[in-house]
Design a protein around this motif. Sequence first.
Motif, short mmCIF file in Angstrom:
data_model
loop_
_atom_site.label_atom_id
_atom_site.label_comp_id
_atom_site.label_asym_id
_atom_site.label_seq_id
_atom_site.Cartn_x
_atom_site.Cartn_y
_atom_site.Cartn_z
N ASP A 1 -5.01 0.34 4.96
CA ASP A 1 -6.30 -0.26 5.52
C ASP A 1 -6.02 -1.32 6.77
O ASP A 1 -5.39 -2.40 6.47
CB ASP A 1 -7.10 -0.91 4.45
CG ASP A 1 -8.37 -1.53 4.72
OD1 ASP A 1 -8.27 -2.72 5.50
OD2 ASP A 1 -9.42 -0.88 4.39
N SER B 1 1.05 -1.22 0.06
CA SER B 1 -0.02 0.02 0.14
C SER B 1 0.86 1.36 0.03
O SER B 1 2.05 1.40 0.11
CB SER B 1 -1.08 0.03 1.17
OG SER B 1 -0.41 -0.10 2.45
N GLU C 1 -7.22 -5.19 5.79
CA GLU C 1 -6.36 -5.78 4.68
C GLU C 1 -4.82 -6.03 5.21
O GLU C 1 -4.57 -7.25 4.63
CB GLU C 1 -6.41 -4.60 3.55
CG GLU C 1 -6.07 -5.01 2.18
CD GLU C 1 -6.13 -3.95 1.31
OE1 GLU C 1 -5.09 -3.13 1.10
OE2 GLU C 1 -7.33 -3.99 0.63
#
Length: 89
Positions: free
Chosen positions: A71, A66, A74
């Motif tokens: 997140d 990311s 996630e």
Amino acid sequence: MVHTVTLLTRDGCGSCVRVHGQLIPLCAGEGAVLEMVDVDLAADRELALEYGDRLPVVLVDGAEHSCWEVDDDELIATLAEPDRFSGWE
């Protein structure tokens, strides 16, 4: 498998500080190793060229997971996987 989470940062990056604080408990809770790499000080100068305008960037097992935002759910799901993370398909 113990996953390695690498946070790519640079000095003066407020978002990098925020994401680092977010990653500490997530990695601890999942037993992952957390590393920080300042792209401007790294031996691999390619890091600054590749990621420098998108910081902070989170790598899991060396693959980009990311950037800018993380997140929690996630990342936890990724770290719960028994196999090495190889990036998004």
